[in-house]
Design a protein around this motif. Structure first.
Motif, PDB file in Angstrom:
ATOM      1  N   TYR A 167       0.850  -1.561   0.007  1.00 13.79           N
ATOM      2  CA  TYR A 167       0.217  -0.221  -0.241  1.00 13.79           C
ATOM      3  C   TYR A 167       1.195   1.431   0.049  1.00 13.79           C
ATOM      4  O   TYR A 167       0.451   2.375  -0.805  1.00 13.79           O
ATOM      5  CB  TYR A 167      -0.817   0.328   1.039  1.00 13.79           C
ATOM      6  CG  TYR A 167      -1.738  -1.061   1.290  1.00 13.79           C
ATOM      7  CD1 TYR A 167      -3.001  -1.512   0.188  1.00 13.79           C
ATOM      8  CD2 TYR A 167      -1.439  -2.202   2.771  1.00 13.79           C
ATOM      9  CE1 TYR A 167      -3.204  -2.600   0.449  1.00 13.79           C
ATOM     10  CE2 TYR A 167      -2.174  -3.374   2.527  1.00 13.79           C
ATOM     11  CZ  TYR A 167      -3.351  -4.022   1.675  1.00 13.79           C
ATOM     12  OH  TYR A 167      -3.856  -4.558   1.600  1.00 13.79           O
ATOM     13  N   GLU A 168       2.136   1.401   0.244  1.00 11.27           N
ATOM     14  CA  GLU A 168       2.978   2.842   0.876  1.00 11.27           C
ATOM     15  C   GLU A 168       3.497   2.831  -0.502  1.00 11.27           C
ATOM     16  O   GLU A 168       3.463   4.324  -0.683  1.00 11.27           O
ATOM     17  CB  GLU A 168       3.449   2.437   2.208  1.00 11.27           C
ATOM     18  CG  GLU A 168       3.022   2.144   3.183  1.00 11.27           C
ATOM     19  CD  GLU A 168       2.843   0.763   3.868  1.00 11.27           C
ATOM     20  OE1 GLU A 168       2.834   0.485   5.127  1.00 11.27           O
ATOM     21  OE2 GLU A 168       2.754  -0.023   2.737  1.00 11.27           O
TER      22      GLU A 168
ATOM     23  N   ILE B 192      -2.671   7.290  -8.700  1.00 10.92           N
ATOM     24  CA  ILE B 192      -3.200   6.506  -6.776  1.00 10.92           C
ATOM     25  C   ILE B 192      -2.411   8.182  -6.020  1.00 10.92           C
ATOM     26  O   ILE B 192      -0.991   7.023  -6.319  1.00 10.92           O
ATOM     27  CB  ILE B 192      -2.790   5.538  -5.895  1.00 10.92           C
ATOM     28  CG1 ILE B 192      -4.006   4.535  -6.542  1.00 10.92           C
ATOM     29  CG2 ILE B 192      -3.093   5.479  -4.829  1.00 10.92           C
ATOM     30  CD1 ILE B 192      -4.090   3.346  -6.584  1.00 10.92           C
TER      31      ILE B 192
ATOM     32  N   VAL C 117      -7.007   1.033   4.704  1.00  4.74           N
ATOM     33  CA  VAL C 117      -5.610   2.430   4.204  1.00  4.74           C
ATOM     34  C   VAL C 117      -6.665   3.701   3.338  1.00  4.74           C
ATOM     35  O   VAL C 117      -7.685   3.886   2.499  1.00  4.74           O
ATOM     36  CB  VAL C 117      -5.463   1.038   2.703  1.00  4.74           C
ATOM     37  CG1 VAL C 117      -4.189   2.324   1.836  1.00  4.74           C
ATOM     38  CG2 VAL C 117      -4.733  -0.067   3.562  1.00  4.74           C
ATOM     39  N   GLU C 118      -5.609   4.541   3.436  1.00  4.14           N
ATOM     40  CA  GLU C 118      -6.604   6.083   2.909  1.00  4.14           C
ATOM     41  C   GLU C 118      -5.612   5.790   1.747  1.00  4.14           C
ATOM     42  O   GLU C 118      -4.769   6.149   1.094  1.00  4.14           O
ATOM     43  CB  GLU C 118      -6.805   7.061   3.947  1.00  4.14           C
ATOM     44  CG  GLU C 118      -6.452   8.607   3.236  1.00  4.14           C
ATOM     45  CD  GLU C 118      -6.864   9.627   4.256  1.00  4.14           C
ATOM     46  OE1 GLU C 118      -6.758  10.759   4.156  1.00  4.14           O
ATOM     47  OE2 GLU C 118      -5.687   9.334   5.648  1.00  4.14           O
ATOM     48  N   GLN C 119      -6.773   6.328   0.805  1.00  3.55           N
ATOM     49  CA  GLN C 119      -6.390   6.737  -0.389  1.00  3.55           C
ATOM     50  C   GLN C 119      -6.929   7.491  -1.498  1.00  3.55           C
ATOM     51  O   GLN C 119      -8.765   8.387  -1.066  1.00  3.55           O
ATOM     52  CB  GLN C 119      -6.376   5.547  -1.524  1.00  3.55           C
ATOM     53  CG  GLN C 119      -5.506   4.536  -1.036  1.00  3.55           C
ATOM     54  CD  GLN C 119      -5.464   3.135  -2.190  1.00  3.55           C
ATOM     55  OE1 GLN C 119      -6.436   3.062  -3.047  1.00  3.55           O
ATOM     56  NE2 GLN C 119      -4.722   1.968  -2.159  1.00  3.55           N
TER      57      GLN C 119
ATOM     58  N   LYS D 107      -2.414   9.616  -3.095  1.00  2.62           N
ATOM     59  CA  LYS D 107      -1.645   9.521  -1.944  1.00  2.62           C
ATOM     60  C   LYS D 107      -2.379   7.993  -1.442  1.00  2.62           C
ATOM     61  O   LYS D 107      -3.361   6.836  -1.607  1.00  2.62           O
ATOM     62  CB  LYS D 107      -2.601  10.167  -1.261  1.00  2.62           C
ATOM     63  CG  LYS D 107      -2.149  10.208   0.699  1.00  2.62           C
ATOM     64  CD  LYS D 107      -3.000  11.442   1.464  1.00  2.62           C
ATOM     65  CE  LYS D 107      -4.181  11.128   1.815  1.00  2.62           C
ATOM     66  NZ  LYS D 107      -4.777  12.700   2.444  1.00  2.62           N
ATOM     67  N   SER D 108      -1.445   6.933  -0.802  1.00  2.00           N
ATOM     68  CA  SER D 108      -1.902   5.785   0.409  1.00  2.00           C
ATOM     69  C   SER D 108      -1.411   5.559   1.425  1.00  2.00           C
ATOM     70  O   SER D 108       0.480   5.654   1.614  1.00  2.00           O
ATOM     71  CB  SER D 108      -1.613   4.603  -1.358  1.00  2.00           C
ATOM     72  OG  SER D 108      -2.111   2.981  -0.213  1.00  2.00           O
TER      73      SER D 108
ATOM     74  N   ILE E 236       2.261   1.839  -3.301  1.00  2.00           N
ATOM     75  CA  ILE E 236       1.436   1.859  -5.012  1.00  2.00           C
ATOM     76  C   ILE E 236       1.361   3.415  -5.732  1.00  2.00           C
ATOM     77  O   ILE E 236       1.628   2.913  -6.580  1.00  2.00           O
ATOM     78  CB  ILE E 236       0.030   1.589  -4.000  1.00  2.00           C
ATOM     79  CG1 ILE E 236      -0.553   0.344  -3.852  1.00  2.00           C
ATOM     80  CG2 ILE E 236      -0.563   1.897  -5.636  1.00  2.00           C
ATOM     81  CD1 ILE E 236      -1.561  -0.312  -3.651  1.00  2.00           C
ATOM     82  N   PRO E 237       1.261   4.434  -4.938  1.00  2.00           N
ATOM     83  CA  PRO E 237       1.392   5.658  -5.874  1.00  2.00           C
ATOM     84  C   PRO E 237       2.894   5.287  -6.587  1.00  2.00           C
ATOM     85  O   PRO E 237       3.013   6.464  -7.811  1.00  2.00           O
ATOM     86  CB  PRO E 237       1.931   6.613  -4.650  1.00  2.00           C
ATOM     87  CG  PRO E 237       1.438   6.132  -3.673  1.00  2.00           C
ATOM     88  CD  PRO E 237       1.736   5.298  -3.363  1.00  2.00           C
TER      89      PRO E 237
END
Length: 250
Positions: free
Chosen positions: A78-79, A88, A103-105, A90-91, A81-82
């Protein structure tokens, strides 16, 4: 002059390194055609857009020549992914417990002249063969849930993707369908590329370890994993396939 036995050759720094270099070049040259054929045999993503009540649905299936562990490593990174999913923006992982992640995205969806920044607070549940997710914020979607189902079939890993999305913002039906289909294909392409890159890195580390320890016994394993990674990018970098192994040998 009598040739050195394989074990002695492996214990001779210069000869071990030169023989390893020769083996890599030979293996890549001989298997180059087969690698291209193996990559072309990968199934094209089967993407379908439908409806479930007010929500639009996306179902997709594709396969990769990498183990299940590599697939889950990419899907759950997740961290990072951008980096490999540039839409994306922000993750951030807020919670992580046994089998559950929050997870906030924030992402930007674009199609034609339409552009929309969307917000998600995803609750992800992980099992041995699947990842299920749903948005708990309700800010950009009235409904947003789906899953990644992963299974091993022969020498390949099959990935089934499902999504149901009901946007809370106004967007024409023909645009949302085109948007969902385009994003599904782009997501699959980027996931495949990231899995290929990780396969190359894993094979390179195993190979370099074999050289540094001067043991050619585990060398074949490193080459095997290395080739799995290079197979997925051969179509884009055909002119570098024979050069890449040499650059990795120091």
């Amino acid at each position: 002059m009598q040739a050195l036995p394989p074990r002695q050759l492996a214990q001779t720094p210069r000869h071990g390194r030169e023989s390893a270099r020769a083996v890599v070049v030979l293996v890549v040259a001989l298997l180059y055609g087969g690698a291209v054929r193996g990559q072309s045999s990968a199934t094209e993503p089967d993407v379908t857009i439908g409806r479930d009540g007010e929500a639009y649905t996306v179902t997709a299936r594709f396969d990769v020549p990498y183990p299940v562990s590599t697939v889950f490593d990419v899907l759950s990174d997740y961290e990072d992914i951008p980096r490999f999913m540039p839409d994306i923006k922000k993750s951030i992982v807020h919670e992580r417990s046994d089998g559950r992640t929050l997870v906030e995205q924030e992402a930007v969806s674009r199609v034609l002249l339409f552009s929309k920044r969307v917000y998600l607070m995803l609750e992800v549940e992980r099992t041995s063969d699947a990842m299920r997710f749903r948005d708990t914020s309700g800010r950009s979607f009235r409904r947003y849930d789906g899953s990644w189902q992963v299974s091993r079939q022969g020498a390949r890993t099959v990935i089934d993707y499902r999504l149901a999305a009901d946007p809370a913002f106004s967007v024409p039906q023909f645009l949302i369908r085109r948007l969902l289909e385009r994003e599904a294909h782009e997501t699959i392409d980027r996931l495949r590329a990231e899995m290929a890159a990780r396969g190359i890195r894993k094979g390179t580390k195993a190979y370099q370890h074999a050289l540094e320890s001067r043991e050619l016994v585990p060398f074949g394993e490193g080459v095997s994993v290395f080739l799995q990674g290079t197979t997925a990018v051969i179509r884009m970098f055909t002119t570098h396939v024979l050069i890449l192994p040499l650059l990795l040998i120091r």
